[in-house]
Design an enzyme around this catalytic site. Structure first.
Site, PDB file in Angstrom:
ATOM      1  N   ASP A  42       0.862  -1.172   0.000  1.00  0.00           N
ATOM      2  CA  ASP A  42       0.000   0.000   0.000  1.00  0.00           C
ATOM      3  C   ASP A  42       0.910   1.238   0.000  1.00  0.00           C
ATOM      4  OD1 ASP A  42      -2.140   1.700  -0.031  1.00  0.00           O
ATOM      5  OD2 ASP A  42      -3.214   0.747   1.611  1.00  0.00           O
TER       6      ASP A  42
HETATM    7  C1  BGC Z   1      -4.973   3.341   0.135  1.00  0.00           C
HETATM    8  C2  BGC Z   1      -5.200   2.323  -0.977  1.00  0.00           C
HETATM    9  C3  BGC Z   1      -5.011   2.984  -2.318  1.00  0.00           C
HETATM   10  C4  BGC Z   1      -3.651   3.627  -2.372  1.00  0.00           C
HETATM   11  C5  BGC Z   1      -3.331   4.290  -3.695  1.00  0.00           C
HETATM   12  C6  BGC Z   1      -3.695   4.110  -0.048  1.00  0.00           C
HETATM   13  O1  BGC Z   1      -3.588   5.167   0.858  1.00  0.00           O
HETATM   14  O2  BGC Z   1      -4.964   2.658   1.359  1.00  0.00           O
HETATM   15  O3  BGC Z   1      -6.467   1.762  -0.866  1.00  0.00           O
HETATM   16  O4  BGC Z   1      -5.171   2.044  -3.342  1.00  0.00           O
HETATM   17  O5  BGC Z   1      -3.571   4.607  -1.357  1.00  0.00           O
HETATM   18  O6  BGC Z   1      -4.057   5.432  -3.896  1.00  0.00           O
END
Ligand code: BGC
Length: 740
Positions: free
Chosen positions: A243
């Site tokens: 993530d």
């Molecule tokens: C979130 C994810 C997301 C990623 C990219 C993160 O902060 O937890 O769900 O896909 O950002 O935007």
């Protein structure tokens, strides 16, 4: 490949829509970038792809990823709302449209579906998933994966899907985002993992590791999760991405001493791509040179990235997704808007309708629309709408005005969503008094759910409860509409509202879908995928809880309850009314005994006993009353969406393979145990109309760790017995089919 080129494939950097950091162009040329996130548009993606393919030494194409969560430009209902449709067909259709639009804008890979089971309404990310139930979560996960990836994931209109956030991110303590999950292996396996497993079975191309730790091990460096379970037990051969900066966060977790250490741990555990930490692409080079990181570990991840690019067809045609002409042609088309409206109206849940206030007559002459969310375009789109544009959104006010072109439709905001500004309250109450009917829209702004949007109170924010109280007192013909991304604790409003409708955040067609339901162009059929607690202090609230040794009894002091609040939710999982009434009768469960490899068949008659056509989501719950470890008091094991004309009856048949009752035991194995299985059929988890039972016989039998879906059908009674299953257009539609 050089070491830099290999680690470059594992590095993902963030862009800003149609712009990127200028240094990244040089990095692409040097082979130091494997993928981008949040870069879109046919023109920019084509330009960057050209640099990668024409100007870098190896010419390896880039992958462009984006959070295509509920539609791209045509915003669909938030995923929680879509889950309320209980329709995998509709969820799949929404994902398909999203893929068509996003792919034309150069995107190859979506960070969706989010398949986290969420039991705590304080957690803001409840809005992104399918709610509290592992079975419904698994059904929706599989449908969304198939929708995004299409029949051929290499097609120019398909996206690689990503099951996230692996794992148990929704189990954050206190419902506080990013917080620790401290759960048992059985809860992990039986509750949080099934939707992920279903995504694997549906062919999902990638996984994203979650921010949280479980039992002291952060997911991004959790070898057991990312390698032993995902690759070993489940045979997943796709890609794992971290993530956002979760590789770097291993340091803050107290799991890694420095950035390079974090990178080594994450890569070795099975996180192939580093999203946005910049560690794999920079800090690991020295480590690898010094022999602190094995070449085999790097090569394994690089191979997975290259395989994903191959799967997406990028080695055949790196530009297949970046097509400016197609982008213009397929974006926000009439057909896509119509699909969004269809899905939106099926996502609406009629929570209460005392005295049959709804549906409203289209012949109304003066209608008051009141409330801060009634004309809020951004709220209509909801959180994570990303490429959705507020100007495209039809608000509730717009939708009602369109549906009633001859009526006087007057609007007052009343109070803001948050904070105190009672200036508009009196005007709203005056308007309510004058109108024939009031539609009051209250809830949360779109900024109150989603990532980092945990709330310590899930009551209606601001002065909206007071607004609702005063407006309802001024005009008893008030229909209250809720807009929100999580369950709300609204016991007083639920008791006072003459009609109460859950509309979540329905996307670009919000107002049209709402008007369809208010004026009966569409008979509501949505069911809650989450329980609505009576108080924040009830969180977590979920229907499939354990019994305890002292099950809650309101009149029994020494039972597992609160002495200052009810234990029951205000609206239970599966609840949702219709403008017609359904009758359940004549349950048959056969055979009386099955062995672990057998299948029990549950049949019952479902009749529309009202005078309007309607669709019922008939739900089948089961309880295993005695287990070698305790089992939940109820578990959803199947459902059938059955459309019935007035007075039509159908015989619903749901097949339950005994293997569906397997659970993770004390010995660390999934097994089916002998004993009684109690079956409940009804209109919600608490509105059970029919009960029966069968027995599983034979020894305790190991079961494969797979999510099984029950097959459902609804046959005409007395007629030819035609099985009109599968589509939403027929007179009978069914839920999930069993996978082979
Ligand atoms: C979130 C994810 C997301 C990623 C990219 C993160 O902060 O937890 O769900 O896909 O950002 O935007």
């Amino acid at each position: 490949m050089t070491l830099e080129e290999k680690l470059g494939q594992l590095a993902q950097y963030g862009g800003a829509g149609t712009r990127i950091d200028p240094k990244h162009r040089a990095w692409i040329r040097e082979g130091r970038v494997g993928s981008f996130l949040s870069v879109y548009g046919a023109a920019l993606t084509r330009e960057l792809q050209t640099i990668a393919v024409e100007e870098s030494r190896l010419g390896i194409p880039l992958l462009f990823a984006y959070d295509v969560i509920h539609g791209f430009r045509t915003t669909f209902p938030v995923p929680l709302a879509e889950a309320a449709s209980f329709s995998p067909e509709l969820a799949g259709e929404a994902a398909r449209v999203a893929a068509i639009e996003a792919a034309a804008a150069g995107i190859h890979w979506t960070f969706a579906p989010m398949v986290d089971v969420a039991r705590d309404a304080r957690w803001g990310r409840v809005v992104e998933g399918a709610g509290e139930d592992p079975y419904l979560g698994a059904v929706m996960a599989a449908a969304r994966v198939r929708g995004f990836q299409g029949r051929d994931v290499a097609a120019p209109d398909a996206l690689l899907a990503c099951a996230k956030h692996f794992a148990a991110y929704g189990a954050a303590e206190g419902g506080r985002d990013y917080n620790t999950a401290d759960i048992s292996e059985a809860t992990l396996r039986d509750v949080y993992l099934p939707p992920f497993r279903a995504a694997v079975d549906a062919g999902v191309a990638s996984f994203m590791s979650s921010f949280n730790e479980i039992a002291g091990v952060p997911s991004t460096a959790n070898r057991r999760l990312l390698t032993a379970i995902l690759r070993g037990e489940w045979q997943f051969d796709g890609l794992v991405v971290s993530d956002w900066s979760s590789v770097g966060e291993l340091v803050a977790h107290g799991f890694a001493g420095d950035r390079a250490h974090a990178g080594r741990l994450a890569l070795a555990a099975g996180t192939d791509i580093d999203m946005a930490s910049g560690i794999y692409g920079a800090d690991l080079i020295a480590d690898a040179r010094a022999g602190r990181l094995s070449a085999a570990v790097i090569d394994r991840a690089v191979r997975r990235v290259l395989r994903a690019k191959e799967r997406a067809g990028l080695f055949d045609d790196p530009y297949r997704h970046s097509d400016a002409e197609r982008e213009r042609r397929v974006t926000l088309t009439t057909a896509h808007r119509e699909a969004a409206r269809r899905v939106a109206r099926e996502s609406i849940v009629l929570l209460g309708n005392r005295g049959g206030l709804l549906p409203l007559s289209p012949a109304i002459s003066t209608l008051a629309v009141i409330g801060p969310l009634a004309d809020d375009r951004e709220a209509s789109l909801g959180p994570w709408s990303m490429r959705g544009e507020p100007k495209d959104a039809v608000t509730v006010l717009d939708g009602i005005r369109r549906a009633l072109p001859r009526a006087r439709v007057l609007y007052q905001r009343g109070v803001p969503v948050e904070g105190k500004d009672p200036a508009g309250l009196a005007a709203a109450v005056r308007l309510a008094r004058r109108a024939e009917v009031v539609v009051l829209v209250v809830g949360e702004s779109h900024r109150m759910s989603g990532e980092a949007r945990s709330r310590s109170s899930i009551a209606l924010p601001g002065e909206q409860a007071e607004l609702a109280r005063r407006v309802i007192a001024a005009n008893p013909r008030t229909a209250v509409l809720l807009m929100n991304g999580r369950p709300l604790a609204i016991p007083e409003l639920a008791a006072a509202a003459p009609a109460l409708v859950e509309t979540w955040f329905l996307g670009v067609e919000t107002g049209n879908a709402v008007a369809d339901v208010l004026f009966a162009a569409h008979n509501p059929s949505g069911k809650l995928p989450v329980s609505f607690p009576a108080a924040t202090g009830q969180a977590p609230t979920y229907y499939n809880h354990k019994s305890t040794g002292r099950p809650a009894v309101a009149t029994e002091e020494w039972s597992s309850k609160y002495f200052d609040a009810p234990i029951e939710p205000v609206f239970p999982f599966g609840h949702g009314l219709s403008y017609t009434r359904f009758d359940y009768r004549d349950l048959r469960v056969s055979p009386a005994e099955v062995d672990a490899s057998g299948t029990a068949v549950v049949e019952f008659e479902l009749a529309n006993v009202g005078d309007r056509a309607g669709l019922e989501v008939a739900q089948l719950y089961a309880r295993d009353p005695v287990g070698s470890t305790t089992r939940p008091v109820q578990e959803l094991k199947g459902f059938a969406r059955v459309a019935l004309a007035p007075r039509e009856r159908r015989r619903v048949r749901i097949e339950l393979p005994a293997a569906m009752f397997a659970f993770y035991g004390e010995d660390g194995r999934r097994a089916v145990e002998p004993g009684e299985i109690r079956v409940q059929v009804g209109s919600s988890s608490s509105d059970i109309r029919l009960r029966g039972a069968f027995h599983i016989v034979g020894p305790r039998t190991p079961a494969p760790d797979r999510v099984l879906f029950s097959a459902a059908r609804a046959d005409e009674i007395g007629g030819a017995g035609g099985d009109k299953a599968g589509g939403t257009g027929g007179s009978a539609v069914v839920g999930a089919q069993r996978r082979q």
